[in-house]
Design an enzyme around this catalytic site. Structure first.
Site, PDB file in Angstrom:
ATOM      1  N   TYR A 304       0.817  -1.226   0.000  1.00  0.00           N
ATOM      2  CA  TYR A 304       0.000   0.000   0.000  1.00  0.00           C
ATOM      3  C   TYR A 304       0.841   1.261   0.000  1.00  0.00           C
ATOM      4  O   TYR A 304       0.299   2.350   0.205  1.00  0.00           O
ATOM      5  CB  TYR A 304      -0.860   0.080   1.264  1.00  0.00           C
ATOM      6  CG  TYR A 304      -1.716  -1.102   1.609  1.00  0.00           C
ATOM      7  CD1 TYR A 304      -2.692  -1.569   0.731  1.00  0.00           C
ATOM      8  CD2 TYR A 304      -1.592  -1.727   2.849  1.00  0.00           C
ATOM      9  CE1 TYR A 304      -3.506  -2.631   1.096  1.00  0.00           C
ATOM     10  CE2 TYR A 304      -2.409  -2.789   3.213  1.00  0.00           C
ATOM     11  CZ  TYR A 304      -3.370  -3.233   2.327  1.00  0.00           C
ATOM     12  OH  TYR A 304      -4.184  -4.270   2.695  1.00  0.00           O
ATOM     13  N   CYS A 330      14.694 -10.397  -3.137  1.00  0.00           N
ATOM     14  CA  CYS A 330      15.046 -10.024  -4.509  1.00  0.00           C
ATOM     15  C   CYS A 330      13.871  -9.361  -5.226  1.00  0.00           C
ATOM     16  O   CYS A 330      13.312  -9.923  -6.171  1.00  0.00           O
ATOM     17  CB  CYS A 330      15.497 -11.251  -5.274  1.00  0.00           C
ATOM     18  SG  CYS A 330      16.860 -12.050  -4.448  1.00  0.00           S
TER      19      CYS A 330
END
Ligand SMILES: *Cc1c(COP(=O)(O)O)cnc(C)c1O
Length: 407
Positions: A304, A330
């Site tokens: 968010y 990653c």
């Protein structure tokens, strides 16, 4: 209560979730108090933090539970919530979930569509029972919050429009396997503005009145959750007294039990994520602080773009500069904080990520084969104790290793 994060990090390792049970209980009591004088039920929204001990901490105070899967219903029961205080909500319940919920005899199933009403009826018929239901009505008011956590507009997938709700109530009243006992709305999360809530409450209360006129007697007026909390620290929040007053005003003259389903309000600021600095690096002009917690531990910043306050738990004299706090995963989206001011840090320094008690651990995953963090709870009576041990490699491969094929 005062938490000694450094000692906790030493004792339990990092990343570590730490919960202040005193704070969480105080939030519960504050909310229960403002609805005093009315029949009311606070049903803790389990999805905000579903650790069994967290649920138990509220259950001991008399809390109910608002659940969005049968798994959450079973967690609530295991944690000691009384079946008659459990509500099963959610926009897509399977037949198996409906069946189990009916067998467990919980307070009510919150229905979110006409199709679902018919499913509940048919499952209840098979079991030879009458299903207590409430209908989630979408009052079409703008909650003025982040679009991802707004749920009360027609463009959202939640609930049904007023006209459809009316039709559903009439259908339920005439069915011998449905007992329409409640009405429900939940317009969004992290609400900091009272107006949309009171607008929704009056719309829904008017619907209760018109249902009453046609012989549908609603008993539970479920106002959802969504009460906002401080993340930055200087936000204007909803005043609880005013909130309760608006609700009482809306339902004046009606004999209803008010049900409130707070999640974030009870847990967010009672939780912390403790993390350790691994390295610092400089890519061109950009400084990065790499820590041992990541988006798999706390997803809200990545999902968010949510803000969480960060506090350095070390004394440093050196000059501050701007850095991003990032995890080892990653993904470029793997960050916990962006552009915050900190002095140069060294490996082993501790950082505290604040307001992590809601939608923190519950959204954690094993992405990158990272075990989920340990959770610790603290209260005055017992001090601090583990309420979920750190996940080990074995936990992560347990459901798979059986299926490996031999040479
Ligand atoms: C998520 C949810 C809640 C809790 O929301 P908070 O913002 O955490 O208070 C309550 N009721 C329903 C139906 C929900 O989906």
């Amino acid at each position: 209560m005062i938490l000694d994060f450094k000692t906790l990090a030493k004792e339990y390792g990092t990343p570590l979730y730490v919960y202040d049970f005193e704070y969480m209980r105080a939030q519960y009591c504050a909310l229960k108090e403002v609805f005093g004088g009315e029949k009311s039920l606070i049903s803790y929204a389990v999805k905000s933090n579903s650790n069994l001990s967290v649920i138990q901490n509220f259950a001991k105070e008399g809390s109910g539970a608002d659940c969005v899967s049968i798994g959450e219903v079973k967690r609530a029961l295991l944690a000691g919530v009384k079946p008659y205080k459990i509500i099963f909500s959610g926009v897509g319940k399977s037949d198996v979930e409906i069946k189990e919920a009916l067998e467990l005899n919980i307070l009510m199933i919150n229905v979110e569509s006409e199709a679902e009403l018919k499913r509940v009826e048919s499952v209840a018929k098979t079991l030879g029972v009458e299903a207590r239901i409430s209908i989630r009505v979408n009052p079409n008011v703008d909650p003025k919050t982040h679009p991802y956590i707004s749920t009360g507009l027609h463009e959202n997938k939640f609930g049904v429009e007023i006209d459809i709700a009316k039709r559903m109530y009439i259908y339920a009243k005439n069915s011998s396997h449905l007992d329409p006992v409640g009405i429900h709305f939940h317009i969004g999360s992290q609400l900091t503005n009272l107006e949309p809530l009171s607008e929704a409450a009056s719309i829904i209360a008017d619907l209760v009145r018109s249902l009453k006129a046609i012989g549908v007697e609603i008993k539970f007026f479920d106002i959802g959750g969504g009460i906002g909390v401080k993340y930055y620290g200087d936000e204007e929040l909803i005043d609880l007294e005013a909130y309760a007053l608006e609700i009482k005003k809306a339902i004046k003259g009606l004999d209803l039990t008010i049900v409130c389903e707070p999640g974030r309000f009870l847990t967010a600021n009672g939780g912390y994520l403790l993390t350790k600095v691994l390295y610092e690096k400089q890519n061109g002009q950009k400084r990065f602080t790499i820590v041992d917690a990541a988006m798999n531990d706390l997803l809200r910043p990545s999902l968010y773009n949510a803000y969480h306050g960060v506090e350095l738990l070390e004394e440093k004299e050196s000059e501050i500069s701007t850095t991003d706090i990032v995890g080892p995963i990653c993904e470029s989206g793997d960050f916990l904080a962006k552009d915050i001011e900190l002095p140069p840090l060294s490996s082993g320094d501790l950082l505290l990520i604040k307001s992590a008690g809601a939608y923190g651990f519950t959204m954690a995953s094993n992405y990158n084969t990272r075990g989920r963090a340990c959770e610790v709870a603290c209260d005055d009576e017992q001090g601090c104790r583990v309420i979920r041990r750190r996940e080990m490699f074995e936990d992560l491969i347990d459901a798979e290793k059986l299926y490996l094929q031999g040479e």
